[in-house]
Design a protein around this motif. Structure first.
Motif, mmCIF file in Angstrom:
data_model
loop_
_atom_site.group_PDB
_atom_site.id
_atom_site.type_symbol
_atom_site.label_atom_id
_atom_site.label_comp_id
_atom_site.label_asym_id
_atom_site.label_seq_id
_atom_site.Cartn_x
_atom_site.Cartn_y
_atom_site.Cartn_z
ATOM 1 N N LEU A 1 0.822 -1.202 0.000
ATOM 2 C CA LEU A 1 0.000 0.000 0.000
ATOM 3 C C LEU A 1 0.860 1.258 0.000
ATOM 4 C CD1 LEU A 1 -2.935 1.150 0.268
ATOM 5 C CD2 LEU A 1 -2.520 1.170 2.761
ATOM 6 N N ASP A 2 0.588 2.157 -0.945
ATOM 7 C CA ASP A 2 1.230 3.482 -1.011
ATOM 8 C C ASP A 2 2.745 3.406 -1.155
ATOM 9 O OD1 ASP A 2 -1.248 4.761 -0.715
ATOM 10 O OD2 ASP A 2 -1.120 4.675 1.474
ATOM 11 N N TYR A 3 3.239 2.352 -1.780
ATOM 12 C CA TYR A 3 4.690 2.225 -1.979
ATOM 13 C C TYR A 3 4.950 1.805 -3.421
ATOM 14 C CZ TYR A 3 9.556 1.276 -0.633
ATOM 15 O OH TYR A 3 10.935 1.299 -0.516
ATOM 16 N N ARG B 1 1.168 -5.264 7.284
ATOM 17 C CA ARG B 1 1.797 -6.271 6.414
ATOM 18 C C ARG B 1 3.068 -5.721 5.792
ATOM 19 N NH1 ARG B 1 1.921 -7.817 0.992
ATOM 20 N NH2 ARG B 1 0.559 -6.107 0.323
ATOM 21 N N ALA B 2 3.048 -4.455 5.397
ATOM 22 C CA ALA B 2 4.215 -3.842 4.775
ATOM 23 C C ALA B 2 5.390 -3.745 5.747
ATOM 24 C CB ALA B 2 3.856 -2.458 4.249
ATOM 25 N N ARG C 1 -1.764 7.077 15.542
ATOM 26 C CA ARG C 1 -2.868 6.503 14.780
ATOM 27 C C ARG C 1 -2.715 4.983 14.690
ATOM 28 N NH1 ARG C 1 -2.617 5.089 9.461
ATOM 29 N NH2 ARG C 1 -0.599 5.293 8.400
ATOM 30 N N LYS C 2 -3.817 4.308 14.468
ATOM 31 C CA LYS C 2 -3.807 2.858 14.326
ATOM 32 C C LYS C 2 -3.519 2.506 12.876
ATOM 33 C CE LYS C 2 -6.571 -1.295 15.170
ATOM 34 N NZ LYS C 2 -7.903 -1.814 15.609
ATOM 35 N N LEU C 3 -2.467 1.742 12.650
ATOM 36 C CA LEU C 3 -2.119 1.333 11.297
ATOM 37 C C LEU C 3 -3.105 0.284 10.787
ATOM 38 C CD1 LEU C 3 1.761 0.981 11.590
ATOM 39 C CD2 LEU C 3 0.415 3.008 11.012
ATOM 40 N N GLY C 4 -3.403 0.348 9.492
ATOM 41 C CA GLY C 4 -4.309 -0.617 8.887
ATOM 42 C C GLY C 4 -3.611 -1.933 8.593
ATOM 43 N N ILE D 1 5.211 -3.214 16.914
ATOM 44 C CA ILE D 1 6.082 -2.244 17.582
ATOM 45 C C ILE D 1 5.887 -0.860 16.971
ATOM 46 C CG2 ILE D 1 8.490 -1.563 17.896
ATOM 47 C CD1 ILE D 1 9.123 -4.624 18.072
ATOM 48 N N ILE D 2 5.858 -0.780 15.649
ATOM 49 C CA ILE D 2 5.668 0.504 14.979
ATOM 50 C C ILE D 2 4.264 1.038 15.238
ATOM 51 C CG2 ILE D 2 5.594 1.636 12.716
ATOM 52 C CD1 ILE D 2 7.846 -0.352 11.904
ATOM 53 N N ASN D 3 3.296 0.155 15.251
ATOM 54 C CA ASN D 3 1.928 0.562 15.559
ATOM 55 C C ASN D 3 1.837 1.147 16.965
ATOM 56 O OD1 ASN D 3 -0.876 0.716 14.769
ATOM 57 N ND2 ASN D 3 -1.283 -0.982 16.172
ATOM 58 N N ALA D 4 2.526 0.517 17.912
ATOM 59 C CA ALA D 4 2.495 0.999 19.297
ATOM 60 C C ALA D 4 3.197 2.344 19.447
ATOM 61 C CB ALA D 4 3.148 -0.034 20.223
ATOM 62 N N GLY D 5 4.142 2.638 18.546
ATOM 63 C CA GLY D 5 4.877 3.894 18.613
ATOM 64 C C GLY D 5 4.265 5.001 17.790
ATOM 65 N N SER D 6 3.053 4.786 17.284
ATOM 66 C CA SER D 6 2.345 5.788 16.495
ATOM 67 C C SER D 6 1.038 6.146 17.191
ATOM 68 C CB SER D 6 2.047 5.254 15.088
ATOM 69 O OG SER D 6 3.222 4.785 14.456
#
Length: 298
Positions: free
Chosen positions: A15-17, A189-190, A181-184, A174-179
């Motif tokens: 997505l978006d890449y 997956r990315a 907003r909630k990643l989709g 880990i990246i989701n917890a450090g943001s």
């Protein structure tokens, strides 16, 4: 040095890449990078940190490229589409510096603007200090150049122990917890895509233990020497930190005080967690563009 290469199929239809892959050889390892915008324009070098990859900058790259800049976003060795040595001992602060030095040398990058966050700052600020004639400006978001002379934040110590000892190391979560907003699901997956097995995660696991936390750390003296250069840095130095990062809180004011080039710059606090590229990518990118437009007018 044994290494693994993530299968290309893992990166299909992200997505978006939509960026075309580019590769450069460093120490017989393949380093991937995004290269967007006019080839003859002055480059913006966007350096990711831990445990992300160039996907982190996916929303910022097109904005900066559309403003007429060449945007180069490498995946550090051990991350993204780059090759991944499988032994933790293969990774050191100095080794990462040598890989990055080879990268900018081989691409013959000059008149660069550094954009960095997290470990991208530990590497990028050293890189700029060791090659000051090749950089025109620096933009830091949620990053620092530690020497081991300061007390480390409790949040970092917790993170370090988790990275070193937890049997479970879920990159995307880990990246989701450090943001903020909630990643989709497609974004999660990315972020997981580069790391299909434990072998692929050695570099991500290694980074926290490489941060200088003692005055006699192997990287401490080189970082002090880099600070000596930064304390004479009169070229533009901009901080765009977020309001919700417990690890780098206070770093913006610290650097503004120590680095001459920070004086009079339009520093801003953006909304977001540690990964402000996920929470405020448009404001982050526009801050970079505005700085460079202002510099061009002067």
């Amino acid at each position: 040095m044994d290494f693994v290469r993530t299968p290309d199929a893992r990166f299909e239809r992200l997505l978006d890449y939509p960026f075309e892959p580019h590769y450069e050889d460093v120490d017989n390892l393949r380093m991937h990078y995004v290269d967007e915008g006019p080839a003859d324009a002055s480059p913006i070098l966007m350096l990711h940190g831990e445990p992300s990859w160039s996907y982190l900058y996916r929303h910022m790259i097109p904005i900066c490229a559309a403003a007429g800049h060449r945007v180069i976003a490498p995946d550090l060795i051990g991350f993204g589409k780059s090759d991944k040595p499988t032994a933790a001992e293969d990774y050191s602060y100095q080794q990462h510096m040598e890989w990055m030095q080879q990268f900018i040398d081989k691409l013959e990058l000059n008149n660069m603007t550094l954009v960095c966050q997290d470990w991208g700052s530990l590497l990028g600020l050293r890189l700029a200090a060791e090659n000051p004639e090749r950089f025109r400006a620096i933009v830091v978001g949620n990053g620092m150049l530690p020497t081991g002379d300061q007390k480390t934040p409790p949040a970092f110590n917790i993170w370090k122990n988790f990275a070193l000892h937890s049997p479970w190391f879920p990159i995307a979560r880990i990246i989701n917890a450090g943001s903020f907003r909630k990643l989709g699901p497609d974004e999660l997956r990315a972020y997981d895509a580069p790391f299909p097995s434990k072998k692929h995660k050695a570099g991500a696991r290694a980074f926290p233990r490489l941060v200088p936390v003692r005055p006699d750390d192997p990287a401490s003296e080189a970082n002090r020497e880099a600070w000596a250069v930064l304390e004479r840095w009169n070229k533009p130095f901009l901080t765009l930190f977020s309001n919700g990062d417990p690890i780098t809180r206070g770093g913006a004011a610290y650097m503004q005080k120590r680095i001459p080039g920070a004086k009079g710059q339009p520093h801003a606090t953006l909304k977001g967690g540690h990964f402000l590229q996920e929470d405020s990518p448009v404001a982050f990118a526009r801050g970079i563009n505005d700085l460079l437009a202002s510099e061009s007018e002067n």
